[in-house]
Design a protein around this motif. Structure first.
Motif, PDB file in Angstrom:
ATOM      1  N   GLY A  70       0.578  -1.646   0.054  1.00  0.00           N
ATOM      2  CA  GLY A  70       0.191   0.098  -0.308  1.00  0.00           C
ATOM      3  C   GLY A  70       0.898   1.511   0.168  1.00  0.00           C
ATOM      4  O   GLY A  70       0.023   1.773  -0.035  1.00  0.00           O
ATOM      5  N   VAL A  71       1.946   1.130  -0.083  1.00  0.00           N
ATOM      6  CA  VAL A  71       2.980   2.397  -0.073  1.00  0.00           C
ATOM      7  C   VAL A  71       3.674   2.531  -1.437  1.00  0.00           C
ATOM      8  O   VAL A  71       4.462   1.483  -1.904  1.00  0.00           O
ATOM      9  N   ALA A  72       3.802   3.709  -2.230  1.00  0.00           N
ATOM     10  CA  ALA A  72       4.219   4.262  -3.224  1.00  0.00           C
ATOM     11  C   ALA A  72       5.465   4.136  -3.196  1.00  0.00           C
ATOM     12  O   ALA A  72       6.220   4.627  -1.759  1.00  0.00           O
ATOM     13  N   MET A  73       6.249   3.321  -3.679  1.00  0.00           N
ATOM     14  CA  MET A  73       7.790   3.181  -3.847  1.00  0.00           C
ATOM     15  C   MET A  73       8.261   3.218  -4.543  1.00  0.00           C
ATOM     16  O   MET A  73       9.522   3.788  -4.613  1.00  0.00           O
ATOM     17  N   ALA A  74       8.002   3.557  -6.458  1.00  0.00           N
ATOM     18  CA  ALA A  74       8.751   3.692  -7.288  1.00  0.00           C
ATOM     19  C   ALA A  74       7.602   4.835  -8.804  1.00  0.00           C
ATOM     20  O   ALA A  74       6.608   3.528  -8.229  1.00  0.00           O
ATOM     21  N   GLY A  75       8.285   4.742  -9.241  1.00  0.00           N
ATOM     22  CA  GLY A  75       7.309   6.060  -9.911  1.00  0.00           C
ATOM     23  C   GLY A  75       7.658   6.705 -11.503  1.00  0.00           C
ATOM     24  O   GLY A  75       8.816   7.089 -11.483  1.00  0.00           O
ATOM     25  N   ALA A  76       7.427   6.528 -12.625  1.00  0.00           N
ATOM     26  CA  ALA A  76       7.011   6.950 -14.181  1.00  0.00           C
ATOM     27  C   ALA A  76       6.224   7.310 -14.765  1.00  0.00           C
ATOM     28  O   ALA A  76       5.262   6.918 -14.554  1.00  0.00           O
ATOM     29  N   VAL A  77       6.371   8.471 -14.744  1.00  0.00           N
ATOM     30  CA  VAL A  77       5.633   8.909 -16.268  1.00  0.00           C
ATOM     31  C   VAL A  77       5.771   9.292 -17.624  1.00  0.00           C
ATOM     32  O   VAL A  77       7.527  10.798 -16.730  1.00  0.00           O
ATOM     33  N   PHE A  78       5.778   9.279 -17.930  1.00  0.00           N
ATOM     34  CA  PHE A  78       5.781   9.840 -19.458  1.00  0.00           C
ATOM     35  C   PHE A  78       5.522  10.428 -20.664  1.00  0.00           C
ATOM     36  O   PHE A  78       3.983   9.471 -20.870  1.00  0.00           O
ATOM     37  N   ASN A  79       5.969  11.285 -21.374  1.00  0.00           N
ATOM     38  CA  ASN A  79       4.766  11.343 -22.383  1.00  0.00           C
ATOM     39  C   ASN A  79       5.725  11.978 -23.747  1.00  0.00           C
ATOM     40  O   ASN A  79       6.613  12.127 -23.778  1.00  0.00           O
ATOM     41  N   PRO A  80       5.298  10.611 -24.122  1.00  0.00           N
ATOM     42  CA  PRO A  80       6.561  10.172 -25.835  1.00  0.00           C
ATOM     43  C   PRO A  80       6.669  11.000 -26.523  1.00  0.00           C
ATOM     44  O   PRO A  80       6.815  10.663 -27.304  1.00  0.00           O
ATOM     45  N   VAL A  81       5.255  12.177 -27.025  1.00  0.00           N
ATOM     46  CA  VAL A  81       5.585  13.557 -28.264  1.00  0.00           C
ATOM     47  C   VAL A  81       6.556  14.162 -27.530  1.00  0.00           C
ATOM     48  O   VAL A  81       7.924  14.637 -28.398  1.00  0.00           O
TER      49      VAL A  81
ATOM     50  N   ALA B 203     -10.000  15.564  -0.193  1.00  0.00           N
ATOM     51  CA  ALA B 203     -10.173  16.533  -0.330  1.00  0.00           C
ATOM     52  C   ALA B 203      -9.878  16.960   1.149  1.00  0.00           C
ATOM     53  O   ALA B 203     -10.263  18.382   1.640  1.00  0.00           O
ATOM     54  N   LYS B 204     -10.518  16.119   1.522  1.00  0.00           N
ATOM     55  CA  LYS B 204     -10.365  16.219   3.124  1.00  0.00           C
ATOM     56  C   LYS B 204      -9.131  16.453   4.262  1.00  0.00           C
ATOM     57  O   LYS B 204      -9.409  16.544   5.072  1.00  0.00           O
ATOM     58  N   GLY B 205      -8.304  15.926   3.221  1.00  0.00           N
ATOM     59  CA  GLY B 205      -7.117  16.088   4.372  1.00  0.00           C
ATOM     60  C   GLY B 205      -6.405  14.469   5.041  1.00  0.00           C
ATOM     61  O   GLY B 205      -5.465  14.051   5.301  1.00  0.00           O
ATOM     62  N   ASP B 206      -7.297  13.412   4.273  1.00  0.00           N
ATOM     63  CA  ASP B 206      -7.026  11.524   4.792  1.00  0.00           C
ATOM     64  C   ASP B 206      -6.392  11.628   4.012  1.00  0.00           C
ATOM     65  O   ASP B 206      -6.032  11.879   2.307  1.00  0.00           O
ATOM     66  N   PRO B 207      -5.526  10.760   4.207  1.00  0.00           N
ATOM     67  CA  PRO B 207      -4.638   9.462   2.900  1.00  0.00           C
ATOM     68  C   PRO B 207      -5.085   9.405   1.835  1.00  0.00           C
ATOM     69  O   PRO B 207      -6.235   8.894   2.116  1.00  0.00           O
ATOM     70  N   LEU B 208      -4.662   9.519   1.126  1.00  0.00           N
ATOM     71  CA  LEU B 208      -5.616   8.650  -0.591  1.00  0.00           C
ATOM     72  C   LEU B 208      -5.309   7.160  -0.916  1.00  0.00           C
ATOM     73  O   LEU B 208      -4.437   7.046  -0.521  1.00  0.00           O
ATOM     74  N   PRO B 209      -6.536   6.723  -0.734  1.00  0.00           N
ATOM     75  CA  PRO B 209      -6.301   5.365  -0.749  1.00  0.00           C
ATOM     76  C   PRO B 209      -6.898   4.508  -2.527  1.00  0.00           C
ATOM     77  O   PRO B 209      -6.347   5.518  -3.134  1.00  0.00           O
ATOM     78  N   ILE B 210      -6.286   3.679  -2.236  1.00  0.00           N
ATOM     79  CA  ILE B 210      -5.779   2.753  -3.452  1.00  0.00           C
ATOM     80  C   ILE B 210      -7.138   2.600  -4.710  1.00  0.00           C
ATOM     81  O   ILE B 210      -7.437   1.964  -4.740  1.00  0.00           O
ATOM     82  N   LYS B 211      -7.918   3.723  -4.401  1.00  0.00           N
ATOM     83  CA  LYS B 211      -9.321   3.572  -4.943  1.00  0.00           C
ATOM     84  C   LYS B 211      -9.591   4.474  -5.272  1.00  0.00           C
ATOM     85  O   LYS B 211      -9.165   5.870  -5.419  1.00  0.00           O
TER      86      LYS B 211
END
Length: 268
Positions: free
Chosen positions: A115-126, A237-245
């Motif tokens: 449940g914890v984000a560990m790595a990520g990539a966001v790529f714009n191919p253009v 929006a209420k300040g709570d941690p983001l769920p995975i949903k």
């Protein structure tokens, strides 16, 4: 190479494969379909590009990590969000931009552990624009470290927003929040239509805050980590941690979080 570096390398490799497919379709043309036949909206679009990109990413990740769970926008929505090892995939974030030949869309791939984000990539191919992050390792745009803006008041802020497919009450709530933001003499509102890149823009200090009243985990799976590693804060929006949903999302440079939350929570 550490395990986390290896995970990030895989995320980048997968995003590059998916992005290559998107770029080919973008250059050569693609048939766009809407989801109205399945009970969706006529402006909720999908294409062969989305589906082929996700299939290629899935093939790589299942071969590399056969015991990991996958959660994605197209054929992978039944993935177990509570899995110990979870990949969250958006094979084409910004489909409406893609359909209208606006060069602002991305592949987003995030890896979560328990449940914890560990790595990520966001790529714009253009534009060949990369945003990458690992937990505790910082956020990088095209290999260079980035951080959020130093803005401390709404009167100095440029704010991003998004509109979910709902064009009723949720749309009116978003417009009401925008109107209140303008009452604080913000510099402006921007709506770019690709949430993963919007979050990265906050992380890079281009936007000072971003909000949307409903996003899916594949929209923020990688961008949320990039933002926090760049020094930002992201909650619902209420300040709570983001769920995975599905969730509302508020992302800021941290200094503006309390003032922005007061506004978006009021209209949520």
């Amino acid at each position: 190479m550490s395990n986390l570096e290896s995970i990030l390398d895989t995320a980048v490799e997968a995003a590059k494969i998916g992005g290559g497919i998107l770029r080919r379709y973008f250059d050569e043309g693609v048939s766009i379909r809407d989801k109205s036949s399945g009970g969706g909206k006529s402006y909720d679009l999908v294409s062969d590009a989305d589906e082929e990109s996700e299939a290629a990413i899935e093939e790589l990740l299942r071969a590399r990590y056969p015991g990991h769970e996958l959660l994605g926008e197209e054929s992978l929505q039944s993935g177990d969000a509570s899995a110990e090892h979870l990949w969250i995939i958006d094979p084409l974030d910004g489909t409406n931009n893609f359909a209208h030949r606006i060069e602002h869309f991305a592949v987003s791939i995030g890896y979560y552990q328990s449940g914890v984000a560990m790595a990520g990539a966001v790529f714009n191919p253009v534009t060949d624009d990369w945003h990458t992050a690992t937990r505790g390792g910082g956020a990088f745009r095209n290999g260079k470290p980035v951080c959020v803006s130093p803005v401390t008041t709404l009167g100095q802020a440029m704010i991003g927003c998004g509109f979910y497919y709902d064009r009723g009450e949720m749309m009116r709530s978003t417009l009401a929040a925008i109107e209140e933001c303008f009452s604080h003499d913000i510099h402006g509102i921007r709506r770019f239509g690709t949430a993963s890149l919007d979050l990265c823009m906050v992380g890079c200090g281009k936007l000072d805050a971003f909000f949307e009243y409903q996003l899916s985990p594949w929209d923020f799976g990688a961008g949320a980590l990039f933002l926090t590693e760049a020094g930002g804060t992201i909650t619902d929006a209420k300040g709570d941690p983001l769920p995975i949903k599905k969730s509302s999302v508020l992302a800021t440079n941290s200094a503006l979080h309390a003032s922005m939350q007061e506004i978006v929570a009021k209209h949520a």
